[in-house]
Scaffold this motif. Structure first.
Motif, PDB file in Angstrom:
ATOM      1  N   LEU A 118       0.833  -1.202   0.000  1.00 48.04           N
ATOM      2  CA  LEU A 118       0.000   0.000   0.000  1.00 48.04           C
ATOM      3  C   LEU A 118       0.874   1.261   0.000  1.00 48.04           C
ATOM      4  O   LEU A 118       0.599   2.225  -0.717  1.00 48.04           O
ATOM      5  N   GLY A 123      -5.333   0.468  -3.479  1.00 50.93           N
ATOM      6  CA  GLY A 123      -6.058   1.431  -2.679  1.00 50.93           C
ATOM      7  C   GLY A 123      -6.399   1.015  -1.274  1.00 50.93           C
ATOM      8  O   GLY A 123      -6.513   1.860  -0.376  1.00 50.93           O
ATOM      9  N   TRP A 134      -3.346   5.976  -1.224  1.00 50.12           N
ATOM     10  CA  TRP A 134      -4.149   4.846  -0.763  1.00 50.12           C
ATOM     11  C   TRP A 134      -5.423   5.370  -0.100  1.00 50.12           C
ATOM     12  O   TRP A 134      -5.535   6.529   0.266  1.00 50.12           O
TER      13      TRP A 134
END
Length: 417
Positions: A323, A331, A355
């Motif tokens: 991430l 995301g 993210w």
């Protein structure tokens, strides 16, 4: 896993430096023993105190009733706490001199006697009762010692050796109807529902190798472009856990929308240690090669907000690194029991701009995992993005990782529709 490892300094793909904090896995047991004198154990002793034929009949009746029920027998808490239950196991083990139940998150290497079963006098029955939460979920095995002398789990005081001895010859509980990996399964009456069954037909996944990494892709039966779920330790998800079958059944039943799944093989223990949960290794291969390949060859959304990554233990930490380092290509992270004792990842996550959400899940019976998850959430508290911590009544355990990953995945997919 080798007992001694050296911490090292890592430089990630953006040139930032990250120092490993610890070379060893911390102990997972914390808390006092939940063992209590069980209802069968107490009633048996009371019957024997009467003596004679009446005692024999009462004990015989109790044995028949107990063996007619699957393990564990779950009863109300005698202290009247509605959130607690008594879990009682009864096993037949003729000729045994000791019987041990290894329960994930409960077994304490320093007090192995708390995991040893009590033999019901005059019988081949052994019993153990634990007072645990009503929403507890855990894997366990049974080991019988049929020899004279000290059982191997009592022959050492070293934590690792005791654990290995306790687990080495563990078997499935033939009187338990649940299974997870190679262990039996206990689920309390209030444990989150396992809504994900299996499809009636076999489901094929495509196996591929790229940049030295093996992976599998599950493609749902749809012509639409779908979100993508990425999973570390894919050999387990695609293998004994049977995730493709469960997803196919859930999608057909309308429990969740269609989703493609990329499952990455973590390899053996040494490969996993060196390449998973670090700011490089498999995370870099995923970002640079595998994710672009999957997006180019399967009908998956190219958007980061439609891409979810998850893993457990080192895989949980790896999902956070992915991430932080994917520059918006991923995301959401479902980080289960993330090994945050190994790295401080807060700064890397704060610096990453694109993210969307993090769901940190950790068991209440796995030592530092839950505390460190709360600490990470606190360190990110100034961030406006969605960061949540979920405490689970369980240990470091596939018994709950599967159910809670699927539950959060379903929430994310349904929310994004």
């Amino acid at each position: 896993m080798p007992l001694l490892r050296q911490t090292r300094e890592w430089v990630d793909r953006f040139g930032s430096t990250h120092q490993e904090l610890s070379p060893t896995v911390p102990p997972t047991f914390s808390g006092t023993s939940p063992r209590v004198p069980g209802p069968i154990e107490q009633a048996w002793s009371q019957a024997l105190s009467v003596g004679g034929e009446q005692a024999a009949r009462q004990c015989g009746d109790m044995a028949v009733i107990a063996l007619a029920q699957p393990n564990p027998i779950i009863t109300e808490d005698p202290q009247g706490n509605p959130d607690m239950r008594l879990y009682t196991w009864v096993v037949e083990s003729p000729g045994a001199t000791n019987v041990l139940m290894w329960a994930n998150g409960v077994f304490d290497h320093a007090h192995v006697h708390d995991s040893e079963m009590h033999r019901l006098e005059g019988s081949d029955l052994w019993t153990l009762t634990l007072r645990m939460p009503a929403d507890w979920r855990a894997s366990y095995t049974i080991t019988s010692w049929d020899h004279d002398g000290v059982p191997p789990w009592r022959a050492s005081t070293d934590r690792a050796e005791v654990r290995r001895a306790a687990m080495a010859h563990g078997r499935l509980d033939e009187r338990n109807i649940g299974r997870v990996m190679n262990s039996s399964l206990v689920e309390g009456p209030d444990a989150p529902a396992d809504r994900w069954g299996r499809a009636s037909q076999s489901i094929c996944t495509q196996e591929r190798t790229l940049a030295g990494e093996r992976f599998w892709v599950y493609a749902p039966d749809t012509d639409e472009t779908t979100p993508l779920l990425i999973l570390f330790d894919g050999q387990h998800w695609n293998g004994p856990l049977g995730l493709p079958l469960q997803l196919d059944a859930a999608i057909r039943a309308g429990i969740m929308p269609p989703v493609h799944v990329l499952m990455l093989d973590s390899g053996d223990v040494d490969h996993r240690w060196d390449n998973l949960g670090v700011p490089g290794g498999q995370v870099d291969v995923l970002i640079d090669a595998i994710l672009p390949h999957v997006r180019a060859n399967f009908a998956v959304s190219p958007r980061g907000e439609d891409t979810i990554i998850s893993g457990a233990s080192f895989g949980g930490l790896a999902s956070l690194w992915a991430l932080a380092l994917s520059d918006g290509d991923i995301g959401h992270a479902i980080a289960q029991s993330p090994s945050l004792w190994r790295f401080d990842i807060a700064d890397a996550l704060s610096a990453a701009e694109n993210w969307v959400s993090i769901n940190l899940q950790a068991g209440e019976y796995e030592g530092e995992m839950l505390r460190l998850s709360h600490k990470l959430a606190e360190d990110l508290s100034g961030d406006i993005r969605d960061v949540r911590v979920q405490g689970i009544r369980g240990g470091h355990d596939w018994a709950w990782w599967r159910v809670h990953m699927l539950s959060e995945l379903t929430r994310l997919l349904n929310h994004s529709k």
